[in-house]
Design an enzyme around this catalytic site. Sequence first.
Site, short mmCIF file in Angstrom:
data_model
loop_
_atom_site.label_atom_id
_atom_site.label_comp_id
_atom_site.label_asym_id
_atom_site.label_seq_id
_atom_site.Cartn_x
_atom_site.Cartn_y
_atom_site.Cartn_z
N LYS A 140 -17.05 -1.24 0.87
CA LYS A 140 -15.58 -1.21 0.92
C LYS A 140 -15.13 -1.88 2.21
CE LYS A 140 -11.65 2.07 1.16
NZ LYS A 140 -11.19 3.46 0.94
N ASP A 154 -2.72 4.93 -2.20
CA ASP A 154 -3.70 5.31 -1.16
C ASP A 154 -5.11 5.47 -1.73
OD1 ASP A 154 -4.64 5.92 1.32
OD2 ASP A 154 -3.85 7.99 1.35
N GLU A 186 -6.93 3.28 -2.87
CA GLU A 186 -7.08 1.83 -3.02
C GLU A 186 -8.53 1.36 -3.01
OE1 GLU A 186 -6.79 3.31 -0.22
OE2 GLU A 186 -8.40 2.34 0.88
N ASP A 198 -6.25 1.05 6.32
CA ASP A 198 -5.70 1.77 5.17
C ASP A 198 -4.51 2.62 5.61
OD1 ASP A 198 -5.16 3.08 2.85
OD2 ASP A 198 -6.99 4.31 2.85
N ASP A 232 -11.91 2.03 7.66
CA ASP A 232 -12.02 1.96 6.20
C ASP A 232 -12.82 0.73 5.72
OD1 ASP A 232 -11.54 3.61 4.08
OD2 ASP A 232 -9.61 2.74 3.55
N ARG A 250 -11.25 2.49 -4.48
CA ARG A 250 -11.87 2.41 -5.81
C ARG A 250 -11.31 1.22 -6.58
NH1 ARG A 250 -9.74 8.30 -7.32
NH2 ARG A 250 -9.90 8.43 -5.05
N LYS A 275 0.31 7.09 4.28
CA LYS A 275 -0.36 8.24 4.89
C LYS A 275 0.54 8.84 5.97
CE LYS A 275 -5.20 6.77 4.41
NZ LYS A 275 -5.64 7.91 3.59
N1 BES Z 1 -9.82 5.67 3.04
C1 BES Z 1 -9.39 6.85 2.40
C2 BES Z 1 -10.42 7.97 2.43
C3 BES Z 1 -10.79 8.52 3.79
C4 BES Z 1 -10.22 9.69 4.23
C5 BES Z 1 -11.73 7.89 4.57
C6 BES Z 1 -10.59 10.21 5.46
C7 BES Z 1 -12.08 8.40 5.80
C8 BES Z 1 -11.51 9.56 6.25
C9 BES Z 1 -9.06 6.56 0.94
O1 BES Z 1 -8.59 5.30 0.67
C10 BES Z 1 -7.99 7.51 0.55
O2 BES Z 1 -6.93 7.46 1.11
N2 BES Z 1 -8.29 8.37 -0.42
C11 BES Z 1 -7.38 9.34 -0.86
C12 BES Z 1 -7.44 9.41 -2.36
C13 BES Z 1 -6.39 10.26 -2.99
C14 BES Z 1 -5.05 9.61 -2.82
C15 BES Z 1 -6.72 10.43 -4.46
C16 BES Z 1 -7.79 10.68 -0.24
O3 BES Z 1 -8.97 10.97 -0.17
O4 BES Z 1 -6.89 11.42 0.17
ZN ZN Z 2 -9.19 3.82 2.00
ZN ZN Z 3 -6.46 5.16 0.95
#
Ligand code: BES
Ligand code: ZN
Ligand code: ZN
Length: 506
Positions: free
Chosen positions: A273, A355, A357, A278, A296, A359, A285
């Site tokens: 990734k 968010d 993103e 992000d 990220d 996947r 966020k």
């Molecule tokens: N990059 C984040 C996941 C993340 C969170 C990485 C904390 C490192 C530390 C990812 O893109 C994300 O924001 N995921 C969301 C998904 C949700 C919206 C379904 C998450 O995990 O909150």
């Molecule tokens: Zn992310």
């Molecule tokens: Zn994200």
Amino acid sequence: MTIRVLKSDPLKHSTDLLAVAVFEGEKKLRGLAAEIDKSLGGILSSLIQDEGFKGKERETLLAQTHGRIGAKRVLFVGLGKEKNFTTDSARQAAALTVKRAHEYAAKSVSFSVGKALRASAMRFNERARAITEGVLLGSYHYTTYHGQETKDEHEKRRAEEVILLAPDALSTKQIEAGIAEGQLNAEAAIFARDLVNAPASDMTPQHLVDVAKDIAGKSKRISLEVFDEKEARKRGMGAFLAVAKGSDIPPYFIHLTYKPKAKKTKKVFLVGKGITFDSGGLSLKPSKNMESMKNDMAGGAAVLAVFYKLDELQPKVEVHGVIPCTENMPSGRAVKPGDIARAMNGKTIEILNTDAEGRVALADALSFAVKEGADTIVDLATLTGSCIEALGEEVAGLFGNSRQLTKQLTTAAENAGEYVWEMPMVKEYQPLIKSKVADIKNIGDGRGAGSITAALFLKEFIGETPWAHLDIAGPAWAEKETFPSVPLGATGFGVRTLIMFLKSLR
Ligand code: BES
Ligand code: ZN
Ligand code: ZN
């Protein structure tokens, strides 16, 4: 800093700091520790009594020798209970030793690799690899953006010479080999740390492309393809481009290829990734800790770090590196919740939360790997906060569709001293990502299992190819100093696991 092996008597060997490993709960000093104690007239055993030194993990005790043995100082380093001893105990003890050496500004540090660890079944090269990794990873400081003064200060305190003391000629050879392996592993992980620690406005998709160019340019076996937005569109990468829409800087899709000497080998795809920042996009966020989202691209950085060392590593298989690189930003042009994107494999994705993103970008990267004829795919992604909920900050979630592959990765991670834990691909959760208006949606229904539904989403773009996914959201970044070998900030997690994995392939 140079690390080398020397066949020498630890008692006579001259050094600023001699590290001596001690197991917890031993009634009497034994081995080298006992010999040193004897030479110092029992000072050590009385010091141990006075200070209550137990030999616990992360415990150290310093003694001056006043010239009675070759070393200026002796540092007892606890290894914990002997029955719990692993390769990582040695790695962490070594890392802790260099941290102490840094405090004392010891310019030369020596480790006895012989008798102190005699009870363990570890071979000399494994010990030497672990110690070398500990030394290099534990003395890492990210100083790129510091002034010269700070840089000099670190340089001044950094040990110049690290010596692993070998008991005999046979072990000398093994230790030498272990040092070389450890050096390669640590340098690769440090390469990734540097990329991830850099601020997002400098570590852009373009910058990652430049790094990939540099790596490919230095190697005869590595070639590079980079798709810009136009090319990505031509190839049908609508999912990746949907994520990129909100950013003012151009996205790039990186594809590196390493060809081994042997023809007709398996194709292993490493997918990372590469979200360079992000923000969450329109599903913005919260501002608290948003700065950490420069990490990220840690999965992508791990893939680049492996390629950085592939020429030296010379794996027997063809290795591909695939990194979709873009920011995830809100703007008037950004992808909107409810939008539908079409991935390269033809599947449509309802983007309900911008968010989620990673996947979406990976949908195209994985489709691309499959289309290129991958025999094995391993992806690394800071994918979900849910994975941190499930496993905490120090453990990566491991998912996959092939037991053999997840087992191989588990073994590789154990050898690397990185925690991974296999999570179930619960097929009953598949309906949670069903969309009413598209083939699939990018978030699950309701609560829980967020890292599993994310993995199930990725699986939609895989088909039958053996595939494993490492969710490194937790361990890619260190908020606390849990391990002496992992300073705060970017950890380089996954790099050494991938290297051990590639080495295990025939
Ligand atoms: N990059 C984040 C996941 C993340 C969170 C990485 C904390 C490192 C530390 C990812 O893109 C994300 O924001 N995921 C969301 C998904 C949700 C919206 C379904 C998450 O995990 O909150
Ligand atoms: Zn992310
Ligand atoms: Zn994200």
